[in-house]
Design an enzyme around this catalytic site. Structure first.
Site, mmCIF file in Angstrom:
data_model
loop_
_atom_site.group_PDB
_atom_site.id
_atom_site.type_symbol
_atom_site.label_atom_id
_atom_site.label_comp_id
_atom_site.label_asym_id
_atom_site.label_seq_id
_atom_site.Cartn_x
_atom_site.Cartn_y
_atom_site.Cartn_z
ATOM 1 N N HIS A 54 -36.604 8.456 4.404
ATOM 2 C CA HIS A 54 -37.668 9.354 3.961
ATOM 3 C C HIS A 54 -37.098 10.762 3.733
ATOM 4 O O HIS A 54 -35.955 11.053 4.102
ATOM 5 C CB HIS A 54 -38.804 9.424 5.003
ATOM 6 C CG HIS A 54 -38.355 9.811 6.359
ATOM 7 N ND1 HIS A 54 -38.269 8.932 7.403
ATOM 8 C CD2 HIS A 54 -37.939 11.007 6.830
ATOM 9 C CE1 HIS A 54 -37.831 9.565 8.467
ATOM 10 N NE2 HIS A 54 -37.618 10.827 8.148
HETATM 11 C C1 T46 Z 1 -36.712 12.703 10.657
HETATM 12 C C2 T46 Z 1 -35.710 11.863 11.365
HETATM 13 C C3 T46 Z 1 -34.427 12.578 11.621
HETATM 14 C C4 T46 Z 1 -44.841 11.040 15.741
HETATM 15 O O1 T46 Z 1 -45.991 10.626 16.010
HETATM 16 N N1 T46 Z 1 -44.464 12.301 16.127
HETATM 17 C C5 T46 Z 1 -43.217 12.787 15.859
HETATM 18 O O2 T46 Z 1 -42.920 13.940 16.222
HETATM 19 C C6 T46 Z 1 -42.300 11.957 15.153
HETATM 20 C C7 T46 Z 1 -40.916 12.489 14.817
HETATM 21 C C8 T46 Z 1 -42.692 10.708 14.769
HETATM 22 N N2 T46 Z 1 -43.939 10.270 15.075
HETATM 23 C C9 T46 Z 1 -44.317 8.900 14.683
HETATM 24 C C10 T46 Z 1 -44.331 8.600 13.196
HETATM 25 C C11 T46 Z 1 -44.017 7.106 13.153
HETATM 26 O O3 T46 Z 1 -45.224 6.396 13.295
HETATM 27 O O4 T46 Z 1 -43.366 8.002 15.259
HETATM 28 C C12 T46 Z 1 -43.172 6.874 14.403
HETATM 29 C C13 T46 Z 1 -41.690 6.702 14.107
HETATM 30 O O5 T46 Z 1 -41.283 7.765 13.242
HETATM 31 P P1 T46 Z 1 -40.249 7.552 12.049
HETATM 32 O O6 T46 Z 1 -40.247 6.131 11.633
HETATM 33 O O7 T46 Z 1 -40.509 8.589 11.020
HETATM 34 O O8 T46 Z 1 -38.856 7.830 12.789
HETATM 35 P P2 T46 Z 1 -37.426 8.032 12.124
HETATM 36 O O9 T46 Z 1 -36.426 7.867 13.214
HETATM 37 O O10 T46 Z 1 -37.257 7.188 10.909
HETATM 38 O O11 T46 Z 1 -37.434 9.577 11.599
HETATM 39 C C14 T46 Z 1 -37.467 10.640 12.529
HETATM 40 C C15 T46 Z 1 -38.522 11.673 12.111
HETATM 41 O O12 T46 Z 1 -39.784 11.029 11.946
HETATM 42 C C16 T46 Z 1 -38.155 12.353 10.817
HETATM 43 O O13 T46 Z 1 -38.952 13.500 10.680
HETATM 44 O O14 T46 Z 1 -36.362 13.544 9.859
HETATM 45 O O15 T46 Z 1 -36.198 11.290 12.593
#
Ligand code: T46
Length: 144
Positions: A54
């Site tokens: 993303h």
């Molecule tokens: C990024 C990379 C480096 C939340 O509810 N609160 C939060 O602060 C975060 C970061 C995520 N979430 C939720 C959103 C999704 O439902 O946690 C779930 C997993 O998040 P995501 O799939 O986006 O995680 P990554 O590891 O792919 O990405 C993360 C960050 O989301 C993103 O901002 O830049 O780490």
């Protein structure tokens, strides 16, 4: 220290507390130029797993790997870069509208992130085609 086009590597200051390990820190204003509204960390990720996939419309972030080894893959549709975060004294500033994937190169690696804003799902672009389209639209706007 920085040869990247899509992100910026910074030195994280550290102090050796002799015989008692190390302490690392960064300060808003002195080390990073955006306010930090949120800190999160990602851990217990099996080796070889890729997260991310993303970009953020507005969010700016500082990524640090305090333990282990994580590869950060960045692109803006034209330039593709890779950074191995495997040193707690190095941070990577990733600005908005940069697509990122994070590959866990060692199990037990930890990714700590200081973010410029609260969590907002609307700030994410999770579809690559939409990301490239939004970038093109922004570039067109800038040329006007
Ligand atoms: C990024 C990379 C480096 C939340 O509810 N609160 C939060 O602060 C975060 C970061 C995520 N979430 C939720 C959103 C999704 O439902 O946690 C779930 C997993 O998040 P995501 O799939 O986006 O995680 P990554 O590891 O792919 O990405 C993360 C960050 O989301 C993103 O901002 O830049 O780490």
């Amino acid at each position: 220290m920085n040869e990247l086009k899509l992100a910026k590597l910074i030195k994280i200051r550290n102090i050796e507390t002799f015989g008692k390990g190390s302490l690392s820190f960064f300060e808003v204003g002195n080390d990073i130029c955006f306010d930090v509204k949120r800190i999160y960390y990602i851990y217990q990720v099996p080796e070889g797993v890729t997260r991310g996939g993303h970009a953020h419309r507005n969010l700016e972030q500082l990524l640090i790997c305090p333990h282990g080894s994580i590869e950060i893959l960045l692109n803006n549709g034209e330039v593709f870069e890779s950074v191995l975060l495997d040193n707690p004294s190095v941070g990577l500033i990733v600005r908005n509208m940069v697509w990122r994937d994070m590959v866990w190169r060692e199990c037990d690696s930890v990714l700590m992130v200081a973010a410029s804003n609260e969590f907002d799902e609307k700030d994410y672009v999770r579809d690559y085609k939409s990301f490239v389209k939004e970038l093109d639209e922004r570039n067109l706007q800038e040329m006007k």
